[in-house]
Design a protein around this motif. Structure first.
Motif, PDB file in Angstrom:
ATOM      1  N   HIS A  43       0.953  -1.057   0.085  1.00 21.55           N
ATOM      2  CA  HIS A  43      -0.049  -0.002  -0.122  1.00 21.55           C
ATOM      3  C   HIS A  43       0.939   1.016  -0.084  1.00 21.55           C
ATOM      4  CE1 HIS A  43      -3.735  -2.088   1.715  1.00 21.55           C
ATOM      5  NE2 HIS A  43      -3.251  -2.779   0.769  1.00 21.55           N
ATOM      6  N   GLU A  45       0.502   4.387   0.977  1.00 27.14           N
ATOM      7  CA  GLU A  45       0.338   5.273   1.964  1.00 27.14           C
ATOM      8  C   GLU A  45       1.147   4.762   3.160  1.00 27.14           C
ATOM      9  OE1 GLU A  45      -3.755   2.921   1.834  1.00 27.14           O
ATOM     10  OE2 GLU A  45      -2.107   3.498   0.563  1.00 27.14           O
ATOM     11  N   THR A  46       1.408   3.453   3.107  1.00 23.02           N
ATOM     12  CA  THR A  46       2.147   2.931   4.186  1.00 23.02           C
ATOM     13  C   THR A  46       3.587   3.028   4.019  1.00 23.02           C
ATOM     14  OG1 THR A  46       2.578   0.649   3.318  1.00 23.02           O
ATOM     15  CG2 THR A  46       0.560   0.961   4.614  1.00 23.02           C
ATOM     16  N   ARG A 177       0.012  13.896   3.717  1.00 23.62           N
ATOM     17  CA  ARG A 177       1.018  12.884   4.164  1.00 23.62           C
ATOM     18  C   ARG A 177       0.985  13.116   5.807  1.00 23.62           C
ATOM     19  NH1 ARG A 177       6.529  12.414   0.859  1.00 23.62           N
ATOM     20  NH2 ARG A 177       5.357  11.661  -1.255  1.00 23.62           N
ATOM     21  N   PRO A 178       1.105  12.293   6.462  1.00 22.48           N
ATOM     22  CA  PRO A 178       1.045  12.449   8.033  1.00 22.48           C
ATOM     23  C   PRO A 178       1.943  13.762   8.301  1.00 22.48           C
ATOM     24  CG  PRO A 178       0.953  10.225   7.795  1.00 22.48           C
ATOM     25  CD  PRO A 178       1.168  10.743   6.318  1.00 22.48           C
ATOM     26  N   THR A 211      -5.279   9.409   2.255  1.00 21.97           N
ATOM     27  CA  THR A 211      -4.084   8.659   2.607  1.00 21.97           C
ATOM     28  C   THR A 211      -3.737   8.953   4.244  1.00 21.97           C
ATOM     29  OG1 THR A 211      -2.901  10.765   1.907  1.00 21.97           O
ATOM     30  CG2 THR A 211      -3.078   8.730   0.555  1.00 21.97           C
ATOM     31  N   LEU A 212      -4.618  10.055   5.103  1.00 24.39           N
ATOM     32  CA  LEU A 212      -4.370  10.230   6.083  1.00 24.39           C
ATOM     33  C   LEU A 212      -5.387   9.785   7.258  1.00 24.39           C
ATOM     34  CD1 LEU A 212      -4.242  14.207   5.802  1.00 24.39           C
ATOM     35  CD2 LEU A 212      -2.467  12.808   6.165  1.00 24.39           C
ATOM     36  N   ASP A 213      -4.928   9.257   8.312  1.00 27.23           N
ATOM     37  CA  ASP A 213      -5.737   8.407   9.406  1.00 27.23           C
ATOM     38  C   ASP A 213      -6.679   9.642  10.113  1.00 27.23           C
ATOM     39  OD1 ASP A 213      -6.620   6.953  11.544  1.00 27.23           O
ATOM     40  OD2 ASP A 213      -4.619   6.194  12.277  1.00 27.23           O
ATOM     41  N   PRO A 214      -7.982   9.292  10.036  1.00 26.87           N
ATOM     42  CA  PRO A 214      -9.131  10.292  10.582  1.00 26.87           C
ATOM     43  C   PRO A 214      -8.729  10.463  12.263  1.00 26.87           C
ATOM     44  CG  PRO A 214     -10.168   8.593   9.188  1.00 26.87           C
ATOM     45  CD  PRO A 214      -8.844   8.172   9.278  1.00 26.87           C
ATOM     46  N   ARG A 215      -8.129   9.537  12.819  1.00 24.33           N
ATOM     47  CA  ARG A 215      -7.746   9.454  14.320  1.00 24.33           C
ATOM     48  C   ARG A 215      -6.754  10.568  14.415  1.00 24.33           C
ATOM     49  NH1 ARG A 215      -6.666   3.188  15.255  1.00 24.33           N
ATOM     50  NH2 ARG A 215      -5.519   3.772  13.312  1.00 24.33           N
ATOM     51  N   HIS A 216      -5.622  10.559  13.603  1.00 24.72           N
ATOM     52  CA  HIS A 216      -4.804  11.778  13.608  1.00 24.72           C
ATOM     53  C   HIS A 216      -5.201  13.161  13.520  1.00 24.72           C
ATOM     54  CE1 HIS A 216      -0.510  12.842  12.312  1.00 24.72           C
ATOM     55  NE2 HIS A 216      -0.733  13.423  13.233  1.00 24.72           N
ATOM     56  N   SER A 232     -14.297  15.213   3.066  1.00 23.57           N
ATOM     57  CA  SER A 232     -13.326  14.189   2.076  1.00 23.57           C
ATOM     58  C   SER A 232     -12.711  14.606   0.943  1.00 23.57           C
ATOM     59  CB  SER A 232     -13.820  12.842   1.739  1.00 23.57           C
ATOM     60  OG  SER A 232     -13.234  11.923   1.125  1.00 23.57           O
TER      61      SER A 232
END
Length: 360
Positions: A43, A45-46, A177-178, A211-216, A232
């Motif tokens: 993946h 995004e990882t 990106r994170p 590509t971002l984590d919603p929790r972040h 989104s």
């Protein structure tokens, strides 16, 4: 791979499948490519990394992945390798594949015209064809012997129109990106509170890349999560925006094509910044400013200048100039249209790729 590269790749894969419904694809891809039928070996995004230090930490894993892809290609040689973005990972992969007689096409050019032009010198050994999204790129790469074609920019063919009944709305586009999210969202939120006097609204929307984590995102919003509507993607946010604060990259181009006044910001780690400012050869970082024949359309704030006070100052400037920059923004959009007779960049790309496949 950037989120935008994933989307461009997915559109081209769909266009190729319209020519051959039996086409099978495997490799590294993000959510859009996987939805489009890519059998994902990893993946995208990882594998996201930002800055020199971050990349160095990921080198062993990236090298292992590259070797794994080469091993799979050796076992079952593909008809063609389509490399989307990520030049530092993809170009060495392309070189190795071409040594095994696998045709290689690259979608989205490395920004060698802005920094590290030496990358272009080796590209004739790494790709059979380079497909670019910006009209000035073919002339640059052809000077180095790279077969290059401009296909148009996908965003220019699906432009946004802001809803006329939308209230004054601030859009925050903190990157895909994170690390970008971590560096930019907090300062954007601080600026947001100060912008209430400039933009009489309590409406703020935030573009969340897939590509971002919603929790972040939720953790960084903190108490502001009740006042900021998370949407989104950039398109949904810009469709409602009357002012945007955007991280440099595809988001600044999307704002320009939507004719939304924007402040472009960018922060990175200190090592990457020190290296980059010595290597980058362009006077601007935002693509709308690079494409425009004239003064900056959008103000740019970099590194230590990315502060709430400077963002508010720049926002005041771009809103004051909004009536006069419209023609420049429309000029940018015109430059990004696919060359005639094509109306869709993905269809143009698929035709060129199919020609490479048929040549073998």
């Amino acid at each position: 791979m950037e989120a935008s590269g994933d989307q461009h790749g997915a559109a081209v894969l769909q266009a190729l499948r319209r020519r051959n419904p039996h086409l099978r694809a495997w490799g590294v891809g993000g959510p859009a490519l996987r939805r489009g039928g890519l059998r994902a070996i990893a993946h995208a995004e990882t594998l996201s990394a930002m800055g020199v230090g971050d990349v160095l930490r990921h080198v062993p894993r990236l090298l292992r992945l590259r070797q794994h892809l080469l091993h799979l290609a050796r076992r079952r040689p593909p008809a063609l390798a389509l490399l989307c973005d990520a030049p530092d990972f993809n170009l060495p992969l392309g070189h190795r594949l071409r040594l095994r007689a696998t045709p290689v096409v690259m979608l989205v050019a490395p920004q060698a015209w802005a920094w590290r032009p030496e990358r272009a010198r080796t590209m004739p050994d790494e790709v059979d064809l380079l497909l670019t999204l910006f009209p000035f790129e073919p002339a640059f790469f052809r000077r180095y012997g790279v077969p290059t074609e401009f296909i148009g920019h996908p965003l220019a063919t699906r432009r946004l129109t802001r809803s006329p009944d939308s209230p004054p709305t601030l859009a925050l586009l903190p990157g895909s990106r994170p690390a970008e999210l971590q560096r930019h969202l907090p300062v954007m939120l601080q600026a947001r509170r100060r912008l209430e006097q400039l933009l009489p609204t309590n409406t703020t929307v935030l573009a969340a890349a897939p590509t971002l984590d919603p929790r972040h995102i939720h953790d960084l919003l903190g108490s502001a999560h009740q006042d900021v509507e998370v949407l989104s993607g950039a398109r949904a946010a810009l469709q409602r925006a009357s002012l945007a604060i955007v991280v440099s990259g595809t988001a600044s181009l999307e704002a320009a094509l939507a004719e939304v006044p924007a402040v472009v910001v960018y922060r990175t780690d200190r090592l990457t910044w020190e290296i980059g400012r010595r290597l980058v050869k362009t006077p601007h970082i935002a693509m709308p400013n690079i494409l425009h024949d004239g003064p900056r359309l959008f103000p740019e704030l970099l590194q230590r200048d990315v502060t709430p006070a400077r963002i508010v100052q720049a926002a005041r400037e771009v809103l004051r100039r909004a009536p006069s920059i419209g023609a420049g923004l429309r000029g940018v959009a015109a430059k990004l249209q696919p060359p005639p007779p094509w109306t869709e960049p993905a269809e143009h790309a698929a035709e060129l790729i199919w020609e490479v496949i048929q040549r073998g």
